[in-house]
Each structure stands twice: as structure tokens, then as C-alpha cells.
Design an enzyme around this catalytic site. Structure first.
Site, PDB file in Angstrom:
ATOM      1  N   GLN A 204      13.582  10.405   6.355  1.00 13.81           N
ATOM      2  CA  GLN A 204      12.931  11.705   6.189  1.00 13.81           C
ATOM      3  C   GLN A 204      11.961  12.025   7.324  1.00 13.81           C
ATOM      4  O   GLN A 204      11.198  12.986   7.226  1.00 13.81           O
ATOM      5  CB  GLN A 204      12.189  11.755   4.845  1.00 13.81           C
ATOM      6  N   ASN A 233      11.292  15.780   4.718  1.00 15.30           N
ATOM      7  CA  ASN A 233      10.396  14.897   3.983  1.00 15.30           C
ATOM      8  C   ASN A 233      10.125  15.446   2.584  1.00 15.30           C
ATOM      9  O   ASN A 233       9.361  16.402   2.409  1.00 15.30           O
ATOM     10  CB  ASN A 233       9.076  14.729   4.743  1.00 15.30           C
ATOM     11  N   ASP A 260      10.764   0.134  -0.574  1.00 13.21           N
ATOM     12  CA  ASP A 260       9.917   0.897   0.331  1.00 13.21           C
ATOM     13  C   ASP A 260      10.285   0.558   1.770  1.00 13.21           C
ATOM     14  O   ASP A 260      10.974  -0.437   2.044  1.00 13.21           O
ATOM     15  CB  ASP A 260       8.447   0.576   0.066  1.00 13.21           C
ATOM     16  N   ASP A 262       7.838   0.227   4.466  1.00 16.33           N
ATOM     17  CA  ASP A 262       6.854  -0.605   5.156  1.00 16.33           C
ATOM     18  C   ASP A 262       6.697  -1.955   4.458  1.00 16.33           C
ATOM     19  O   ASP A 262       5.627  -2.310   3.960  1.00 16.33           O
ATOM     20  CB  ASP A 262       5.510   0.116   5.261  1.00 16.33           C
ATOM     21  N   ASP A 372       7.161   6.254  -9.967  1.00 14.78           N
ATOM     22  CA  ASP A 372       7.687   4.987 -10.481  1.00 14.78           C
ATOM     23  C   ASP A 372       7.194   4.705 -11.896  1.00 14.78           C
ATOM     24  O   ASP A 372       7.973   4.321 -12.780  1.00 14.78           O
ATOM     25  CB  ASP A 372       7.328   3.823  -9.547  1.00 14.78           C
ATOM     26  N   HIS A 396       4.157  -6.016   1.275  1.00 15.95           N
ATOM     27  CA  HIS A 396       3.991  -4.574   1.441  1.00 15.95           C
ATOM     28  C   HIS A 396       2.583  -4.322   1.960  1.00 15.95           C
ATOM     29  O   HIS A 396       1.649  -5.054   1.629  1.00 15.95           O
ATOM     30  CB  HIS A 396       4.187  -3.894   0.076  1.00 15.95           C
TER      31      HIS A 396
END
Length: 643
Positions: A204, A233, A260, A262, A372, A396
Site C-alpha cells: 500500500q 493505503n 505485519d 515490520d 484485530d 515486532h
């Protein structure tokens, strides 16, 4: 047929900080004033490769570790597996000792085997005594010569309740370097890829994954398994909804594994989550734990829950997190031997059965925050549990170096929490949610943080406008929130504070009371409670309402605070303060604005009162609209419109 439930593995990289997550050293010691510290007996040199390790003569090595002990209580409670087998391959003379623990962390030895030469030892174990908690693990003691640990496997001959593969959905926004590292980790783990149908990278951003120089080799290594999808995005919820939607079209995918961007993964953890999902008695969401990418032995999230009365998320044992495995091992931590049941799991790593997606739909169009938690609460109401499984985790970037409650994300924090509360709160009028939200506004106002208060008011206005705003603002709410920051001077992070102060006073560098004053404030001030809290709040609000700030204090901050000292009960005493940014990159200047304070305080009171009065009606509206907000058809239209 034998099914491998978990392989004993060692670190993919050679980071000494994470070794305690895989190998437990022989001795631990307590250093006065510093707590528990690991001895230097376990070294990276003990690790020979991904599956093998060396145990020096006369030494003992334990596999009672986060990644290599077997979480027996979770397998007993959530699956039909009642027979498992531990298979250990060694070279050399050694003693193999097998242990178990109960829910209180009490250790018991199960089996002892003396082995020599090239040995393969099989230990059959029952999963019938782990109702409240408990792990199973083994130790290896080398005799007079070095011993090579060649393999360790936890397996069963029982058949899973369901088969099928998983598709992976990675949502990314301008973090291509992390994505290519994750994809390369999967290429290097063929036993994981055997369980993967498709890898959807939902890109995105404008820093594209497929523009990286490593991408051609990765695309060749993964072949048709990899599919990069570009779209505007639409936040994490838009990316993960796209991954769910694409997986719905994959008949060979029984699960979608959300990741995710990162993060750094432990590939074996991905394989374990899929296998566990296959064995669960009923379709179950399988979540992974989160370690800190910048402090890698530190565990931040184990079992997460939503307290219904305040309708707020937290760790089940909030006061005991984060847990540092570099300072205290698994055997020393009784809490970690309990079976901890979660309400939801973060989508940094979460395996969702496609039966769940087909029944309850896709992600709420929340952009970020609470998508979530809301999804798992919705799934729970439909009969699909969420399990945060030990031994399944990744690294993370944690929230400790962020302050997203006062940046553009403040809008999504309040908007999505209130929407989730309207959808799922079982307490009349949302319990204390509204009161807590109003208090947060008051704290921001007393701290001269007018930007997040502005965003929180915008969020409440949108909630009050009805559920249709969520899709309507999916691609505009974030840009609008970021654009608004330019109207609030406190959002500027000053890299060179002395230069800023000099420019305000000509050539003279205006002296700001710094360390000494900050320390004095810290030493003489503490958080008020009870009657003192009410009195402090009343006095502070009155002061900010009636007091005219001194001009000199508006030109130059009165006092500097470190981020850890900049509390809501210290800052209100001043007309202006200099505060360190959460990531340490610079300083922010908070300045009292009486007119803005009055306007925002009145607005907050009015909006929260409206929300309270209309709670029941709004809850009915949002619950009625929910199927349309999460349906595949609605999301398909969004993706078509945003090509």
C-alpha cells in the site's frame, strides 16, 4: 502416519540476545541489586546449525525454553491430541532427562535415559494431566566428552481434525526491507513452505517491495506462491481484508495467516501455528506472541483480553509484562506455566480459519487500531475461540518508542474503541468507556495537548454520524488527521532546541531550567488519588480556564521534562513545557492556549453526553450495519473503486 507438531530449532541468525529463547544455560545466578541474570555457559558456539548443537563435556543443557519446550496444556485443552512422542537424536555418551510442569510451575521428572554412540531415543507421553497448565521439556547432560545434539521432534500419530494449507497475508506500507527479509526467511524454510498455498503481499506504499534489488531472486525462489498486490493505503484493516478476500478464492487454503510488515519471523513458529490449527477440536484462531524487535528477549504480549466494563484491551497479567527471558527463564516464572486464555490476538501474527471468514466476514473498515480485537470478539460471539499459543511468536517493533495516543492515530484509537464497544460491549451504555474517554480528553487538555483532543472530538462526531462513515472515510481519515497537525504547534518535533530558543530571543540563548528542575519536580510530585485527585483536577481545570499565561512563558518554555517525567499531574502547573519526543528524536513545546482549552473542553463534554444519551440507539445501528461493513461484496467494491 506421524505428524510433526514441533521441531527443536535454534536461532536463524547469530544474535546472542535471543539464545535464551532456544537454549537454557546450565546455571542461573542472582546478582544483588540487578535481579536474575543468565550465566555465560550458553554460547553461540554451542549452536552448530538450525537443528544441531554441541554440549560440552561435563555440561548440562536444558531445552526448557520458550521455543523448544512443548506447551502441553494448550495442546490438551484445544486439540484432541492425547498421545505425543519426543524423539531425540544424540551423538556421544549422555543422560537424557524429560521433565514436565504443572500450572503452578512445579517441575517433575518423567523419564531418565542413558545413551551412547549414535542414539535415537523415543519417549511416549500422554497429554492428560495439563488441564490448568504445564509444559514438557528435556535436558541433556554430557558425560566425559562433548555430545552433539542432532535432532529433536515432538510428534503424534493421531490424525488432525482438518487438513489444508494456509495463505499468508502481509500488509505493508513503505517497509519493503522487512518484507523481503520475511520472504527470504520463508525461502530458507522449505518445511514451512510445504504448508503454504499462497503468499499475498498487499503493498500500500510508494516504496514498493517489488522495486527492491533483492526482489527478482525472491520472486524466482517463491515462484507462483508469491503474489504482490498493490492498492492505495487503506490501513492495516484494508490490507488484511484484501488478504482474506484473496484467500477466499483459494480452494486449497483452509487458513489465512496474517503478518505485519515490520517484523522478523521465526519460520518454525509459522509452521507450528498451521499444524496447531489443523488439530484444534473446532476451528480456532491461532495467534502468535510478540517479542520486541529492538530488545529481542523481551516478550510484550502473551494472552490479551478486553475488559468489558471499561471496554479496554490489556494483557491478561498486565503487571507482569513485558517479560525478559534474558533475565528470567521459563522454569523460574510460574505465571508462564499457566494456560492463559485470550479474547483476541494482534494481527502481527494471527492464523484465521477460512470457516470463520466465510461465516463472520472480513475485517471491520477501521484503517488501524482495534480491527484485530473486534474481529476476534466477533468470532468469539460466533463460537470461534482465539488461542495465543506459546512457542509461536515473532519480533515486532514495540510501542514503547512510540506515542501514538497523541499523534494522528489518536483519531483511530477513540473512534474504533467506541465502535467496537457499540458492537460488542455487554455492559449497559458501554460501562465506563464514555467516562474513561472523557477523562482522557481532560488529561490531554491539562497537558496542553490540543491536537489529540481535536482528533478525538472528530472521531466522536464521526461515530455519532452513524456506521456509513467508516467506508466513506476509509481512505481520507488518516490524511485529514495528519493534515490537521499543522494547526497545532506542539506537534512539531524540534531537533535543535537551542536554535529554536535563540530565534525567539534574538542572539541570546534563553536558559530553560533543565535537569535540576526536572528532577526536583519528579522528586516532590506524585500521582494524586482519591479526594486529592478530584481536587487536583478541579484546580487544574479552573486554572486553565481562568488563568492568563504570562507572555514570557509563551515565548520560552518554563521547564524541561524527560518523556518519563512528563505526566499529567506535573505538566498542568506550567504555562509552557519542553518535553522529549517518545522516540528521543527531539523536543516538543507544549504551550497553554486558554481559548482553545475552553472550546475543546466544552466540545468534549457535549460530545460525550450525546454519545451517552444515544448509546443504545447507536449500538443497534452499528450492529445492524455490521454484516454490510465486513462482507466480501462490500470490500470488493472498495478495492474496485481504489484500483
Amino acid at each position: 502416519m506421524t505428524h510433526v507438531l514441533a521441531n527443536v530449532v535454534f536461532p536463524v541468525d547469530r544474535d546472542p540476545d535471543i539464545l535464551p529463547l532456544y537454549l537454557d544455560p546450565e546455571t542461573w545466578s542472582t546478582i544483588e541489586g540487578e535481579g536474575v541474570r543468565v550465566s555465560a555457559n550458553a554460547q553461540l558456539g554451542d549452536v552448530l546449525d538450525r537443528r544441531r548443537a554441541r554440549i560440552a563435556a561435563g555440561r548440562r543443557m536444558s531445552f526448557a525454553t520458550y521455543f523448544n519446550a512443548f506447551p502441553a496444556s494448550y495442546w490438551q485443552h484445544w486439540t484432541s491430541v492425547r498421545r505425543i512422542r519426543l524423539t531425540v537424536e544424540l551423538s556421544g555418551e549422555a543422560t537424557l532427562l524429560v521433565y514436565r510442569s504443572n500450572g503452578g510451575g512445579i517441575r517433575q521428572r518423567i523419564v531418565t535415559h542413558e545413551v551412547s554412540g549414535e542414539s535415537t531415543t523415543e519417549v511416549d507421553l500422554d497429554l492428560t494431566q495439563y488441564t490448568d497448565g504445564g509444559w514438557i521439556w528435556f535436558d541433556v547432560v554430557a558425560d566425559t566428552q562433548d555430545v552433539t545434539f542432532r535432532s529433536g521432534i515432538w510428534s503424534t500419530d493421531q490424525e488432525p481434525a482438518r487438513g489444508g494449507k494456509a495463505s499468508i497475508g502481509i500488509t505493508t506500507y513503505n517497509k519493503p526491507e522487512y518484507c523481503v527479509e520475511t520472504l527470504q526467511s520463508l525461502i530458507d524454510a522449505p518445511d514451512v513452505l510445504e504448508n503454504i498455498d499462497r503468499i499475498f503481499v498487499i503493498d500500500q506504499g510508494d516504496k514498493r517491495v517489488d522495486a527492491r534489488e533483492e526482489y527478482p531472486a525472491i520472486a524466482e525462489g517463491l515462484g507462483e506462491t508469491l503474489q504482490v498486490i498493490t492498492q492505495p493505503n487503506l490501513g492495516g484493516s484494508g490490507g488484511f481484508a484484501r488478504a482474506m478476500l484473496e484467500t477466499l478464492d483459494r480452494p486449497d487454503s483452509d487458513f489465512v495467516q496474517l503478518l505485519d510488515d515490520d517484523v522478523r519471523i521465526e519460520p518454525e513458529a509459522l509452521r507450528r501455528s498451521i499444524v496447531f490449527g489443523r488439530f484444534t477440536t473446532t476451528p480456532t484462531i491461532v495467534g502468535g506472541h510478540m517479542f520486541d524487535l529492538l530488545d529481542r528477549p523481551k516478550l510484550h504480549a502473551w494472552a490479551e483480553v478486553v475488559d468489558d466494563k471499561p471496554f479496554m484491551w490489556r494483557n491478561l497479567f498486565q503487571e507482569r509484562m513485558p517479560h525478559d527471558f534474558g533475565a528470567q527463564n521459563l522454569r523460574q516464572t510460574p505465571t508462564l506455566h499457566m494456560r492463559m486464555d485470550a479474547h483476541y490476538n494482534g494481527w502481527w501474527m494471527c492464523l484465521i480459519p477460512m470457516e470463520t471468514v466465510r461465516e463472520i466476514g472480513l475485517s471491520l473498515p477501521a484503517f488501524i487500531k482495534w480491527d484485530d480485537a473486534e474481529y476476534c470478539l466477533r468470532a468469539g460471539e460466533a463460537g470461534y475461540a482465539t488461542v495465543s499459543l506459546p512457542g509461536v511468536a515473532l519480533w515486532h517493533v514495540s510501542w514503547l518508542g512510540k506515542d501514538d495516543a497523541i499523534d494522528w492515530q489518536a483519531y483511530f484509537h477513540v473512534r474504533n474503541r467506541v465502535v467496537a464497544g457499540l458492537l460488542h460491549s455487554q455492559t449497559p451504555r458501554g460501562g465506563t468507556l464514555i467516562r474513561h474517554s472523557r477523562r482522557v480528553d481532560i488529561k490531554h487538555l491539562m497537558m496542553m495537548q490540543y491536537y489529540p483532543t481535536h482528533l478525538r472530538a472528530a472521531a466522536l462526531r464521526d461515530v455519532l454520524s452513524g456506521p456509513a462513515h467508516m467506508f466513506r472515510s476509509l481512505d481520507t481519515a488518516m490524511p485529514a488527521a495528519r493534515t490537521a497537525a499543522s494547526r497545532f504547534p506542539e506537534t512539531t518535533v524540534h531537533k535543535d532546541v537551542d536554535a529554536i530558543l535563540r530565534s525567539r530571543k534574538g542572539r541570546q540563548v534563553f536558559s530553560v531550567p533543565r535537569r535540576a528542575e526536572r528532577d526536583r519536580v519528579k522528586d516532590t510530585s506524585s500521582s494524586p488519588t482519591g479526594i486529592l485527585l478530584r481536587a487536583f483536577t478541579g484546580v487544574s481545570l479552573a486554572s486553565h480556564w481562568f488563568h492568563t499565561p504570562k507572555r514570557v512563558n509563551l515565548r520560552t518554555p518554563e521547564v524541561e521534562f524527560g518523556k518519563g517525567d512528563a505526566n499529567w499531574w506535573r505538566i498542568p502547573r506550567y504555562d509552557s513545557v519542553l518535553v522529549s519526543a517518545a522516540d528521543g528524536s527531539g523536543k516538543q513545546i507544549y504551550t497553554r492556549n486558554r481559548a482553545l482549552f475552553r472550546k475543546q473542553l466544552v466540545e468534549s463534554v457535549i460530545l460525550h453526553r450525546r454519545l451517552q444519551r444515544r448509546w443504545a440507539k447507536l449500538a443497534a445501528q452499528y450492529r445492524k450495519a455490521l454484516p454490510g461493513l465486513v462482507s466480501p461484496e462490500a470490500w470488493r467494491r472498495v478495492f474496485e473503486e481504489n484500483k
